[in-house]
Each structure stands twice: as structure tokens, then as C-alpha cells.
Design an enzyme around this catalytic site. Structure first.
Site: not given
Length: 382
Positions: A183, A185, A209, A235, A285
């Protein structure tokens, strides 16, 4: 049957639960929350209640359209998360009314279980090799981790080397057969994302991700040129209209709508079907609580393109309370051979311990994500 009340509970570690009651005694539970903005979403639910009290809870599609379309201003994390929790609770009521799990009302299951992954490390990940080995020894076949700390638009290769070393340690610890989700993020900007995806490819990640923030999704076209690793995002996207251009552009391989943020079961089922038409995988998610996870599993049961499910047991955010603390039968989320069975009970398939919810709501929470800054004092993406 009529809706008689909506009541929200702010409960640790960082969640908001919603209880919808009816005049026939059937109760539904939902999880409307934005992490760090729980009270804001709670108030949005209270405002939406004006459109629901006295109405038939079984008219879910109509309620969804009223809450989304009739408010004039629409979309975004707060409004869509409020709708999501309401939608989950209405499906819970409907399943209990017909004495069937929600997935049966969505057309029936195409699978009996789904693979799950577990988080390792934290926001500033360290010692992830051992953590990954412990998770695999516990029976999981996939892990996910934050790949990097804060990163400038153009940053040093020292930071690149740190990320690579981190992933290399995990791959060495768990072997070649375990999936590793990495991730970013949204902490990484396009120039460094291009470098990182290329450098990490030899470690065969399950996916990368949010290589960039969703408002910069146009950058995925260029990032995809530098790797064959599947790209995942979604997400922080909140409706089928948000996903429309992402899917049409063709540079995403895995979508990750959040069933507590993206309009609930009703909307995420539609998003999943859109993605299937583009040959894109689904991995919802869910770093949240048991109601959110149960909702995900009901959609996973019916979505052919669902391949793995996030779950929050032991995640670094769950301090003081964890995934299983608010349900009466913890076996419903029993993980075996890296999979979890689709819940078979009516509605969402879980029973909430209301006494525990009310007790912990007295404690409440004011969880906030950290504010990170670069060395020059400018705000960094968390």
C-alpha cells in the site's frame, strides 16, 4: 413495516455503528463512518433520518436514490458514508424479514468462502519480516503492508532502497507463494511512484495499492508503463460515477471500494459489476469493524470478480477494541487456510452485542489520523 428510529454509536477504536429499528421489532445494523470524522458522519445520518422515519425499510433502492439524488448536493466521503451505513442496516433488516442472508437476496452465492489478507507493520513499518512470518504461521496466505513513510514529489534513492529492503525482507520471510499487497497509501507522487513500482517488481507483489492519490488517477497511465504488477485503487472513491472513468481508462487491475464509504451494499454491488465488465478484479477495502466486514462478505459472495477481502483483526489502528469484540458469535469470522466462510445467518449474518456497544459508546473516541510533515515543514500525505 415502518422505520421508527435511527441511532448512532461512536465506539472504540475508531468506529461508528448505526441501529435502525422498525415497528415490527426487526432491527438492522450498519457502520457509517469516515476514519477521523465519525461524529460528522453521525450527524449526516441524523439529517438523513428525516427521509426515512415512517417509511418501509424494504424499499432499499428507492431510499438510496432519495438520499443520494434528492439532496441536490451529492457524493463525497461524508454523505456517501452516511448512505453506506444506512444501506447496510436496511439490507440487514430485509434479510431478517425474509430469514435469508443478504447474498441470497442479491441473486445467490457464486462462492462459499473468500481469501482474506492480514495487515503487518504500521504507518511507519518496521520488523515486517518477522511479522509476516507470524501471520503466515497463523494460517494466512496473503499479507498487506504500508510500503513507505512520507515521500516528497522528488525524493532520495535512500528512501527507495528502504522500501525495497522492507519488501525484500517480507518476501524472504514468507517465501514465494504468499501474496504481498503493498500500500503506497497515496503518500507517493507520480515521479517516485514510477521508480518504486519498477524497483519492487522483482518481489512479485500481489498488487500495488494507491500508487498515487485518486485525484491523480490520470497518472496511472504512465505508472502502468513501468510495471506489470497489478495496480489497485478505490478506497477513496465513493460512487459508480467516480469509478466510471477509472475503469474506462483501463489502467487499474483491482478496484477497492469500501462498503462503509461507497454507498453500501447497493452501490458496491453495482461497482463490482461494472468492474467485471472491464475484466477488473474486486478486493473491497475494509480496515473497519464487524458490520463493515459482514457487508463486504455478502457482496463478495455474489461478485465473480472478488478475489480477496481485507479484514482488520489485529490491525495497528485497533487499540483497545478489535474486530470480534462487538459480536456475540466470534466463530462467524473464523479464518481457515487463508479463507473465511460467507456468513449464513439472516441479514448480514452477524449478531451485534448491543449491551457491549452501548457500554463502549459511553467511552466513545476522538480518533484522528496523524499529521505528518516533511523536513522542510510542509505537510506530507499520510
Amino acid at each position: 413495516m415502518k422505520i421508527t428510529s435511527l441511532e448512532c454509536f461512536i465506539v472504540p477504536p475508531r468506529w461508528c455503528f448505526l441501529k435502525i429499528e422498525t415497528d415490527e421489532g426487526i432491527v438492522g445494523w450498519g457502520e457509517p463512518v469516515v476514519e477521523g470524522k465519525a461524529n460528522t458522519v453521525k450527524e449526516a445520518v441524523n439529517e438523513m433520518a428525516d427521509f426515512l422515519i415512517g417509511k418501509d425499510p424494504l424499499r432499499i433502492e428507492d431510499h438510496w436514490n432519495v438520499l443520494y439524488r434528492a439532496g441536490f448536493y451529492r457524493g463525497g466521503p461524508i454523505l456517501m458514508s452516511a448512505i453506506a451505513g444506512i444501506d447496510q442496516a436496511l439490507w440487514d433488516i430485509k434479510g431478517k424479514y425474509y430469514n435469508a442472508p443478504v447474498y441470497q437476496l442479491l441473486g445467490g452465492a457464486c462462492r462459499d468462502s473468500i481469501r482474506v489478507y492480514s495487515w503487518i507493520g504500521g504507518d511507519r513499518p518496521s520488523d515486517v519480516g518477522k511479522a509476516a512470518k507470524d501471520i503466515v504461521d497463523a494460517g494466512f496466505t496473503a499479507v498487506k503492508m504500508n510500503g513507505t513513510e512520507e515521500m516528497q514529489y522528488i525524493d532520495s534513492y535512500d528512501k527507495v532502497d528502504e522500501v525495497v529492503a522492507r519488501i525484500a525482507a517480507v518476501r524472504e520471510a514468507v517465501g514465494n507463494s504468499v501474496g504481498i499487497g503493498i500500500d503506497f497509501h497515496g503518500r507517493v507522487h507520480k515521479p517516485m511512484a514510477k521508480i518504486l513500482v519498477k524497483e519492487l517488481e522483482p518481489y512479485r507483489p500481489m498488487f500495488i495499492e494507491e500508487p498515487v492519490l485518486p485525484e491523480n488517477n490520470e497518472a496511472l497511465k504512465e505508472i502502468a508503463k513501468h510495471t506489470s504488477t497489478p495496480i489497485a485503487t478505490g478506497e477513496r472513491m465513493f460512487s459508480r460515477w467516480d469509478f466510471k472513468s477509472l475503469l474506462a481508462d483501463g489502467y487499474v487491475d483491482v478496484i477497492q471500494p469500501d462498503l462503509s464509504h461507497a454507498g453500501g451494499i447497493t452501490e458496491c454491488k453495482k461497482i463490482a459489476s461494472m468492474a467485471e465488465a472491464y475484466d477488473v478484479a474486486l478486493a473491497p477495502h475494509c480496515p473497519l469493524g464487524p458490520i463493515a466486514l459482514a457487508s463486504c462478505l455478502q457482496v463478495d459472495a455474489t461478485a465473480h470478480n472478488a478475489f480477496i477481502q481485507e479484514q482488520s483483526l489485529g490491525i495497528h489502528y485497533n487499540e483497545g477494541s478489535d474486530l470480534l469484540d462487538y459480536i456475540t458469535d466470534q466463530s462467524v469470522f473464523q479464518y481457515k487456510d487463508g479463507h473465511v466462510q460467507i456468513p449464513q445467518g439472516p441479514g448480514l449474518g452477524i449478531t451485534i452485542n448491543e449491551e457491549k456497544v452501548r457500554k463502549m459508546a459511553d467511552e466513545g473516541h476522538r480518533w484522528r489520523n496523524p499529521v505528518w510533515r516533511h523536513r522542510d515543514g510542509s505537510v506530507a500525505e499520510w
